[in-house]
Design a protein around this motif. Structure first.
Motif, short mmCIF file in Angstrom:
data_model
loop_
_atom_site.label_atom_id
_atom_site.label_comp_id
_atom_site.label_asym_id
_atom_site.label_seq_id
_atom_site.Cartn_x
_atom_site.Cartn_y
_atom_site.Cartn_z
N SER A 115 48.22 31.03 48.09
CA SER A 115 47.35 30.73 46.94
C SER A 115 45.91 30.65 47.43
CB SER A 115 47.75 29.39 46.30
OG SER A 115 49.04 29.45 45.77
N VAL A 117 41.55 31.57 46.27
CA VAL A 117 40.57 31.90 45.24
C VAL A 117 40.02 33.28 45.53
CG1 VAL A 117 38.40 31.22 44.15
CG2 VAL A 117 40.00 29.46 44.94
N ALA A 126 38.44 28.80 39.37
CA ALA A 126 39.87 28.79 39.70
C ALA A 126 40.51 27.46 39.32
CB ALA A 126 40.06 29.05 41.19
N GLU A 130 43.68 26.95 36.74
CA GLU A 130 44.89 26.20 37.10
C GLU A 130 45.14 25.06 36.13
OE1 GLU A 130 47.30 26.57 39.61
OE2 GLU A 130 46.40 28.57 39.65
N SER A 175 43.22 32.77 39.85
CA SER A 175 43.52 31.68 40.78
C SER A 175 44.87 31.86 41.46
CB SER A 175 43.53 30.34 40.03
OG SER A 175 44.57 30.31 39.07
N ASN A 196 40.06 26.16 50.18
CA ASN A 196 40.12 25.79 48.75
C ASN A 196 41.52 25.30 48.33
OD1 ASN A 196 37.39 26.46 48.09
ND2 ASN A 196 37.96 28.62 48.07
N VAL A 199 42.05 22.95 45.26
CA VAL A 199 42.09 23.48 43.89
C VAL A 199 43.51 23.46 43.35
CG1 VAL A 199 41.86 25.61 42.54
CG2 VAL A 199 40.04 24.92 44.13
N TYR A 200 44.48 23.74 44.22
CA TYR A 200 45.87 23.88 43.79
C TYR A 200 46.62 22.56 43.75
CZ TYR A 200 44.48 28.64 44.44
OH TYR A 200 43.79 29.83 44.34
#
Length: 269
Positions: A115, A117, A126, A130, A175, A196, A199-200
């Motif tokens: 995963s 960006v 992104a 999500e 994303s 990043n 982000v997830y």
């Protein structure tokens, strides 16, 4: 106690199967170009339906820390069980990603299931994708569970599968359409790619909690101000729900009786 550990193993095995299936659909064959989000979307939706049938009665087949934390936030799950489930999901996802990695003929293709960006998108965009994708998924999950509690015959697992596929198609090009922190954690551990990664976690968890809270306290048939206050003050939500249901049932009975009286009067006249 036996049922508790049985549910934990269901989450571990379910996460392993889910992640390995989705990542396997994401990896192109030798000499093939990237297939985009279509194959992962179909794989995610279909395996979610299958897991719902396999483990739905055991643990709810959550296989997603964001879903588990949304159930915790709305007090549908206790803290200890939620933490154990999240740990099992992350472990299962890591084992699934590791098994797929060692089965790949070319190790370089492992980059396809990480995963990350895209270069054309920044981290904030992104994050938004999500959040949006996970919101619609978890809102569907809560709606299905609400229908099941009221003994509806709707094919709920199918609705969740469609919602999951839609989420991957929505966020796939922006994303990766993860919507699942464990699904992103497994490949990150195996490949060592952590750029990043926050982000997830933040995007799916925030979207899931917002979806769960909005459904439970604003859109569900049992939603009420008293229920929201009970959640915030750590009181018994089920008692408040029972009271609201009994009141709504009483109101329905009263309205039916009044209509019957009006019909009788009209007939007499």
């Amino acid at each position: 106690l036996r049922e508790f550990w049985r549910a934990m193993l269901a989450e571990l095995l379910g996460s392993l199967v889910f992640v390995s299936a989705v990542l396997g659909a994401s990896v192109p064959g030798p000499g093939e170009a990237s297939t985009g989000p279509l194959y992962p979307a179909l794989a995610a939706g279909m395996v979610a339906v299958a897991l719902g049938h396999c483990f739905g009665e055991i643990s709810g087949a959550q296989v997603n820390p964001a879903v588990t934390l949304s159930l915790l936030a709305t007090r549908r799950l206790d803290l200890v069980r939620a933490l154990v489930y999240v740990g099992a999901q992350c472990l299962g996802a890591s084992l699934g990603a590791g098994a797929l990695y060692f089965a790949l003929p070319l190790k370089t293709t492992a980059d396809c299931f990480v995963s990350k960006v895209p270069l054309e998108v920044n981290a904030a965009q992104a994050l938004g994708m999500e959040l949006l994708s996970t919101f619609q998924l978890v809102f569907t999950v809560f709606s299905v569970e609400d229908h099941r509690r009221r003994e509806y015959t709707e094919p709920g697992n199918l609705a969740i599968g469609f919602s999951l596929s839609a989420g991957v198609l929505i966020g796939g090009r922006f994303s990766g359409g993860s919507m699942n922190p464990a699904r992103s954690l497994g490949p990150a551990i195996i490949t060592g790619f952590w750029e990043n990664h926050w982000v997830y976690w933040i995007g799916p968890v925030l979207g899931a909690v917002l979806a769960g809270v909005s459904h439970e306290f604003f859109f569900a048939p049992s939603a009420s101000r008293q229920k929201l206050v009970a959640c915030l003050t750590c009181k018994d939500i089920e008692m408040v729900e029972a009271t609201s249901v009994s009141r709504s049932s009483l109101s329905t009975v009263t309205q039916t009786a009044m209509r019957a009286k009006q019909v009788n009067k009209q007939e007499q006249n």
